[in-house]
Design an enzyme around this catalytic site. Structure first.
Site, PDB file in Angstrom:
ATOM      1  N   THR A 157      10.359  -7.562 -11.883  1.00 45.20           N
ATOM      2  CA  THR A 157       9.511  -8.876 -12.360  1.00 45.20           C
ATOM      3  C   THR A 157       8.294  -9.115 -11.473  1.00 45.20           C
ATOM      4  O   THR A 157       8.466  -8.768 -10.279  1.00 45.20           O
ATOM      5  CB  THR A 157      10.651  -9.948 -12.093  1.00 45.20           C
ATOM      6  OG1 THR A 157      11.641  -9.823 -12.971  1.00 45.20           O
ATOM      7  CG2 THR A 157      10.078 -11.232 -12.468  1.00 45.20           C
ATOM      8  N   GLY A 168       0.929  -1.187  -0.194  1.00 49.41           N
ATOM      9  CA  GLY A 168       0.057   0.241  -0.151  1.00 49.41           C
ATOM     10  C   GLY A 168       0.897   1.128  -0.144  1.00 49.41           C
ATOM     11  O   GLY A 168       0.672   2.152  -0.478  1.00 49.41           O
ATOM     12  N   HIS A 196      -1.793  -7.671   2.724  1.00 53.99           N
ATOM     13  CA  HIS A 196      -1.465  -8.523   4.117  1.00 53.99           C
ATOM     14  C   HIS A 196      -2.661  -7.913   5.165  1.00 53.99           C
ATOM     15  O   HIS A 196      -2.770  -8.284   6.146  1.00 53.99           O
ATOM     16  CB  HIS A 196      -0.305  -8.063   4.564  1.00 53.99           C
ATOM     17  CG  HIS A 196       0.096  -6.809   5.168  1.00 53.99           C
ATOM     18  ND1 HIS A 196       0.359  -6.436   6.304  1.00 53.99           N
ATOM     19  CD2 HIS A 196       0.518  -5.715   4.516  1.00 53.99           C
ATOM     20  CE1 HIS A 196       0.759  -5.165   6.485  1.00 53.99           C
ATOM     21  NE2 HIS A 196       0.683  -4.685   5.408  1.00 53.99           N
ATOM     22  N   CYS A 219       6.337   5.481  21.005  1.00 52.78           N
ATOM     23  CA  CYS A 219       7.257   5.511  22.002  1.00 52.78           C
ATOM     24  C   CYS A 219       8.852   5.731  21.656  1.00 52.78           C
ATOM     25  O   CYS A 219       9.132   4.819  20.851  1.00 52.78           O
ATOM     26  CB  CYS A 219       7.146   4.484  23.044  1.00 52.78           C
ATOM     27  SG  CYS A 219       8.176   4.677  24.625  1.00 52.78           S
TER      28      CYS A 219
END
Length: 368
Positions: free
Chosen positions: A231, A72, A195, A318
């Protein structure tokens, strides 16, 4: 050994068994480079074509409008950096893939404007309408990764097109989780990542409406109609298509089930007299639950849950010296005492009612 409860599905998801198994064929047997003309490459070439058709069908696009990328983030960068518009408008709560890409193009001379949101994360329509110039690019995410708020993409696209401009949506958190129809939404560009919908990491796609021109982000060979060199990762592309088809074919059932899990989590917390603030809008991604606890540290909550075998995310970043409140929580003007104590619980179809009861009970023990 304590049982693992994975509740960070907005970060990544467990890969579909069918998608995982499909990858192996194109890693071990039909592993040819699809650019080669010999017959051994035919199987991989056909699989690539079928995967493109499947993905297009899942979002009501044409196959020639689907371009494969590595993720993304690449898709987002491609639109921001490849679009020929000199002005870009985006929101204050976008993913850093958009925000940092905008910083890059601003340093190269493009004008970038940031649209505010209200305290639920919804875009300020009036500000966008007033600021927008012709021949610009507007990029607004479909669903926010931190608080789950879903934007009215169809209405936003209409405003943008009324100003003779182009519209992109980062739909990474939406595709495979809510209905996405690019024809109905009338978007010009759309980013997605496998994912996030039970596909493999390292593969995604960009939808580019037919007829639109965009500069390549990566130079090299003539793959992807000479727009995206490199590729083709056939194994991951095939797995992505299988995972997306699985999720879209079960979309209504998944949404109902996951919303039920979210409702059960909230009701259990309330029954245990846990005091919290729930972030985001009423219209949001099912299962994306951003909760803030006054006076607590999100990092501390995350680690204490982790010790109990529960994986969640936090609304703060953090480092060794300080805790920074996320840009999303700042943009929705969440009080600092709540913002610092924010965690994100993101559920999916693999979670159970037993999981959410356990999460609520452990949270209640920590914060009471």
């Amino acid at each position: 050994m304590k049982r693992l409860i994975y509740a960070d599905n907005a970060a990544t998801t467990k890969m579909s068994q069918a998608a995982c198994e499909a990858m192996m064929r194109f890693q071990l047997t039909d592993f040819a480079n699809v650019s080669q003309p010999y017959s051994f490459a035919r199987s991989a070439k056909n699989a690539l074509k079928e995967a493109r058709e499947t993905i297009a069908r899942c979002i009501n696009a044409s196959p020639n409008e689907i371009f494969f990328t590595s993720c993304g983030t690449e898709s987002d960068n491609w639109v921001i950096k490849g679009c020929k518009c000199s002005r870009i408008y985006t929101s204050l709560i976008e993913h850093h893939a958009i925000l940092n890409a905008c910083i890059d193009v601003a340093s190269a001379g493009k004008e970038v404007f940031y649209i505010p949101v209200n305290n639920t994360g919804m875009i300020d329509f009036q500000t966008l309408n007033n600021l927008l110039s012709e021949k610009s690019l507007v990029s607004i995410m479909m669903a926010n990764n931190e608080i789950g708020t879903i934007q009215p993409i169809k209405q936003l696209a209409r405003i943008v097109h009324d100003h003779n401009s182009l519209f992109h949506t980062d739909a990474v958190q939406a595709v495979g989780h809510i209905p996405v129809d690019v024809r109905d939404l009338d978007v010009d560009f759309l980013s997605a990542s496998a994912h996030k919908f039970n596909g493999p990491k390292g593969i995604g796609f960009l939808y580019i409406k037919e007829g639109l021109k965009i500069n390549p982000l990566i130079s090299g060979g003539a793959q992807e109609n000479s727009l995206r060199a490199g590729t083709e990762n056939v194994a991951s592309i095939v797995a992505m298509a299988i995972a997306l088809e699985e999720n879209t074919s079960q979309l209504e059932d998944n949404m109902t089930y996951i919303q039920g899990l979210e409702n059960a989590l909230i009701q259990k917390l309330l029954s245990l007299n846990v005091v919290f603030h729930k972030n985001g809008a009423e219209v949001k991604i099912p299962g994306n639950v951003s909760l803030s606890f006054n006076g607590f540290s999100g990092e501390s909550l995350l680690h204490r849950l982790d010790l109990c075998g529960i994986c969640v995310s936090t609304g703060s970043a953090c480092d060794s010296r300080n805790t920074q409140i996320s840009h999303v929580l700042k943009a929705i003007d969440l009080d600092e005492s709540f913002a610092k104590g924010t965690i994100r619980i993101s559920l999916d179809k693999n979670n159970t009612y037993e999981d959410v009861n356990r999460i609520a009970e452990v949270l209640a023990h920590i914060v009471k």
